[in-house]
Design an enzyme around this catalytic site. Structure first.
Site, PDB file in Angstrom:
ATOM      1  N   TYR A   1     -62.373  25.260  17.560  1.00 25.40           N
ATOM      2  CA  TYR A   1     -63.000  24.091  18.036  1.00 25.40           C
ATOM      3  C   TYR A   1     -64.366  24.357  19.035  1.00 25.40           C
ATOM      4  O   TYR A   1     -64.976  23.612  19.199  1.00 25.40           O
ATOM      5  CB  TYR A   1     -61.885  23.571  19.258  1.00 25.40           C
ATOM      6  CG  TYR A   1     -60.655  23.207  18.548  1.00 25.40           C
ATOM      7  CD1 TYR A   1     -60.347  22.871  17.462  1.00 25.40           C
ATOM      8  CD2 TYR A   1     -59.486  23.074  19.630  1.00 25.40           C
ATOM      9  CE1 TYR A   1     -59.154  22.667  16.924  1.00 25.40           C
ATOM     10  CE2 TYR A   1     -58.158  22.717  19.142  1.00 25.40           C
ATOM     11  CZ  TYR A   1     -57.872  22.451  17.701  1.00 25.40           C
ATOM     12  OH  TYR A   1     -56.748  22.148  17.268  1.00 25.40           O
TER      13      TYR A   1
ATOM     14  N   HIS B   1     -53.392  28.945  12.688  1.00 26.13           N
ATOM     15  CA  HIS B   1     -53.918  27.374  13.016  1.00 26.13           C
ATOM     16  C   HIS B   1     -53.605  26.943  11.584  1.00 26.13           C
ATOM     17  O   HIS B   1     -52.960  25.765  11.562  1.00 26.13           O
ATOM     18  CB  HIS B   1     -55.517  27.537  13.028  1.00 26.13           C
ATOM     19  CG  HIS B   1     -55.960  26.160  13.527  1.00 26.13           C
ATOM     20  ND1 HIS B   1     -57.134  26.260  14.485  1.00 26.13           N
ATOM     21  CD2 HIS B   1     -55.625  24.766  13.427  1.00 26.13           C
ATOM     22  CE1 HIS B   1     -57.374  24.843  14.768  1.00 26.13           C
ATOM     23  NE2 HIS B   1     -56.354  24.228  14.071  1.00 26.13           N
TER      24      HIS B   1
HETATM   25  N1  LIG Z   1     -53.263  22.405  14.995  1.00 27.05           N
HETATM   26  C1  LIG Z   1     -54.112  21.581  14.433  1.00 27.05           C
HETATM   27  O1  LIG Z   1     -54.391  21.806  13.340  1.00 27.05           O
HETATM   28  C2  LIG Z   1     -54.850  20.350  15.254  1.00 27.05           C
HETATM   29  C3  LIG Z   1     -55.504  19.493  14.416  1.00 27.05           C
HETATM   30  C4  LIG Z   1     -56.223  18.376  15.379  1.00 27.05           C
HETATM   31  C5  LIG Z   1     -55.877  18.452  16.646  1.00 27.05           C
HETATM   32  N2  LIG Z   1     -55.177  19.234  17.339  1.00 27.05           N
HETATM   33  C6  LIG Z   1     -55.152  19.314  18.798  1.00 27.05           C
HETATM   34  O2  LIG Z   1     -54.666  17.958  19.078  1.00 27.05           O
HETATM   35  C7  LIG Z   1     -55.510  17.428  20.033  1.00 27.05           C
HETATM   36  C8  LIG Z   1     -55.668  15.858  20.006  1.00 27.05           C
HETATM   37  O3  LIG Z   1     -56.070  15.453  18.655  1.00 27.05           O
HETATM   38  P1  LIG Z   1     -57.305  14.617  18.524  1.00 27.05           P
HETATM   39  O4  LIG Z   1     -58.325  14.801  19.738  1.00 27.05           O
HETATM   40  O5  LIG Z   1     -57.925  14.595  17.131  1.00 27.05           O
HETATM   41  O6  LIG Z   1     -56.897  13.014  18.589  1.00 27.05           O
HETATM   42  P2  LIG Z   1     -55.679  12.246  19.526  1.00 27.05           P
HETATM   43  O7  LIG Z   1     -55.562  12.927  20.857  1.00 27.05           O
HETATM   44  O8  LIG Z   1     -54.671  11.696  18.681  1.00 27.05           O
HETATM   45  O9  LIG Z   1     -56.697  11.043  19.941  1.00 27.05           O
HETATM   46  C9  LIG Z   1     -57.911  11.077  20.591  1.00 27.05           C
HETATM   47  C10 LIG Z   1     -58.683   9.787  20.503  1.00 27.05           C
HETATM   48  O10 LIG Z   1     -57.703   8.792  21.425  1.00 27.05           O
HETATM   49  C11 LIG Z   1     -58.517   8.231  22.343  1.00 27.05           C
HETATM   50  N3  LIG Z   1     -57.751   8.069  23.634  1.00 27.05           N
HETATM   51  C12 LIG Z   1     -57.394   9.062  24.243  1.00 27.05           C
HETATM   52  N4  LIG Z   1     -56.740   8.564  25.094  1.00 27.05           N
HETATM   53  C13 LIG Z   1     -56.762   7.332  25.141  1.00 27.05           C
HETATM   54  C14 LIG Z   1     -56.069   6.323  26.088  1.00 27.05           C
HETATM   55  N5  LIG Z   1     -55.685   6.550  26.870  1.00 27.05           N
HETATM   56  N6  LIG Z   1     -56.318   4.968  25.612  1.00 27.05           N
HETATM   57  C15 LIG Z   1     -57.146   4.786  24.660  1.00 27.05           C
HETATM   58  N7  LIG Z   1     -57.605   5.687  23.607  1.00 27.05           N
HETATM   59  C16 LIG Z   1     -57.462   6.921  23.893  1.00 27.05           C
HETATM   60  C17 LIG Z   1     -59.673   9.069  22.315  1.00 27.05           C
HETATM   61  O11 LIG Z   1     -60.924   8.157  22.875  1.00 27.05           O
HETATM   62  P3  LIG Z   1     -62.304   9.156  23.670  1.00 27.05           P
HETATM   63  O12 LIG Z   1     -62.708   9.764  22.214  1.00 27.05           O
HETATM   64  O13 LIG Z   1     -62.993   7.870  23.833  1.00 27.05           O
HETATM   65  O14 LIG Z   1     -61.684   9.943  24.603  1.00 27.05           O
HETATM   66  C18 LIG Z   1     -59.976   9.738  20.959  1.00 27.05           C
HETATM   67  O15 LIG Z   1     -60.663   8.805  20.192  1.00 27.05           O
HETATM   68  C19 LIG Z   1     -56.867  17.969  19.730  1.00 27.05           C
HETATM   69  O16 LIG Z   1     -57.852  17.926  20.613  1.00 27.05           O
HETATM   70  C20 LIG Z   1     -56.491  19.490  19.589  1.00 27.05           C
HETATM   71  O17 LIG Z   1     -56.148  19.999  20.648  1.00 27.05           O
HETATM   72  C21 LIG Z   1     -54.807  20.291  16.435  1.00 27.05           C
END
Ligand SMILES: NC(=O)c1ccc[n+]([C@@H]2O[C@H](COP(=O)([O-])OP(=O)(O)OC[C@H]3O[C@@H](n4cnc5c(N)ncnc54)[C@H](OP(=O)(O)O)[C@@H]3O)[C@@H](O)[C@H]2O)c1
Length: 283
Positions: A54, A112
């Protein structure tokens, strides 16, 4: 000022992990990242999810230091990418992660993505060694299918804590979750808001209205109300960061849980990179 909410822990096999963590993937403005991580810790998060891939580890370390919290009070997860699945590369990646964050250990170290080109024993050996060397308190995997998880549990010399998988209201993951539970593993839910796709959902909106909550809060509550789950949403505004841990003091009824579960029929898989995806378990 003391935070009004400190995220409660979930206990799995004697390990206590905060139910909601702050995801740190895809920070569009890296210079704001440390500030947001500090802000998340100050408002009550005690769990940060990062990965070598990341590019956020430096900001995680800076945010933790700026928060002034004791290291022992914060859960930090990082991950070793599949390009570093060979033992020597794996060890180098872990050392780099720790150095970049300025930490002596992580609470959880994950593989990962599965790497079919390297024997799994080799990567699992390096993962277990990181635990034996005290560099990781707990170890686990991410994006592992049922077959890969069965193999990993059988071959790893140290117990695995979790499989971090994509799970949200728009995807059914019953098979892999059943495998996690069979092995006594925690299900860590990544992309818990389907990268924002679920926040406009009319069913979630209706349920949210009746609880005086937001759709994002209902989507997250539905996840953490399931057994053995933790979630790691990412948000970039302090108001949404706060909102995403304000999930306590109310419960979804069995009927509401069932209604949200019905949304999974959409089968929306968000994280599906063509270069490294395994053959997913459907359903
Ligand atoms: N192990 C893996 O392969 C893997 C893969 C992907 C992700 N991850 C982990 O999972 C975490 C979360 O995934 P992600 O960041 O891709 O997606 P997510 O948490 O599902 O969604 C993030 C999105 O939702 C919006 N959001 C967040 N809180 C909100 C709320 N209260 N109301 C309305 N919209 C909201 C954010 O908007 P804004 O952009 O405006 O804040 C962003 O566009 C990552 O940061 C990472 O740490 C792990």
């Amino acid at each position: 000022m003391a935070p009004s909410i400190i995220v409660p822990n979930r206990s799995v096999n004697g390990v206590r992990i905060p139910t909601v963590g702050y995801g740190t993937m895809l920070f569009p403005e890296p210079q704001r990242a440390a500030e947001l991580i500090q802000g998340a810790l100050e408002c009550g998060y005690r769990h940060i999810d990062t990965a070598r891939k990341y590019g956020s580890e430096e900001w995680v370390g800076a945010g933790i230091r700026a928060s002034g919290l004791a290291r022992k009070d914060i859960w930090v997860t990082t991950k070793v990418t599949e390009e570093n699945a060979k033992a020597d590369d794996f060890k180098r990646s872990v050392d780099t992660s720790l150095k970049t964050m300025g930490l002596d250990y992580v609470d959880l170290l994950l593989i990962h993505w599965p790497q079919p080109k390297i024997p799994m024993e080799e990567t699992l050996g390096a993962l277990a060694q990181a635990k034996k060397d005290g560099l990781a308190k707990n170890i686990g995997v991410s994006n592992f299918t049922v077959a890969l998880l069965d193999e990993a549990v059988a071959k790893c010399s140290e117990p695995l804590l979790t499989n971090q998988i994509e799970y949200h209201a728009y995807i059914r993951q019953d098979k892999v979750m059943a495998a996690c539970r069979k092995h006594g593993l925690l299900v860590s839910c990544h992309v818990p808001l389907a990268r924002g796709a679920v926040v406009k959902d009319p069913v979630l909106r209706e349920i949210a209205k009746s609880h005086n909550k937001t759709t994002a809060q209902i989507a997250l509550k539905w996840l953490i109300q399931q057994a053995d789950t933790v979630v790691v949403p990412r948000a970039l505004s302090m108001s949404q960061i706060r909102e995403n841990i304000d999930l306590y003091g109310f419960e979804l009824s069995p009927a509401e849980m069932k209604r949200v579960s019905g949304l999974r029929e959409r089968n929306l898989r968000i994280v599906d990179p063509s270069v490294r995806r395994p053959v997913w378990d459907e359903g």
